[in-house]
Enzyme design. Structure first.
Site: not given
Length: 101
Positions: A31, A34
């Site tokens: 991600c 992230c």
């Protein structure tokens, strides 16, 4: 102190029974947002001694992700006395993350 890895095995002890406020990050290594938030959380973990920062990899801990109905990552949650007091979705700057506390 750095952000700690949270799993099914240590969730209850480290999050629900923590004597400190906990900032919990639901994330995954693939991600992009992230990965942007990760260094910010590490900085918060090392500079804020009054809180605990934890990270849950949703790919490795799908039961915890399902338990908290995680549909998007990163999802940040704040726990105080074992209860969720705040929740936010997406990447955000350090000041905004600190304001969740």
């Amino acid at each position: 102190m750095s952000a700690m890895r949270i799993t099914n095995a240590n969730f209850e002890k480290e999050i629900l029974h923590s004597d400190k406020t906990v900032l919990l990050d639901f994330w995954a290594p693939w991600c992009g947002p992230c990965r942007m938030v990760g260094p910010v959380l590490e900085e918060i973990a090392s500079s804020q001694t009054d809180i605990k920062v934890g990270k849950i990899n949703v790919d490795e801990e799908p039961d915890l992700a399902a338990r908290f109905q995680i549909m998007s990552i990163p999802t940040l949650m704040v726990f105080k006395d074992g209860k969720i007091t705040n929740r936010a979705l997406g990447a955000m700057p350090k000041e905004q993350i600190l304001s969740l506390l």
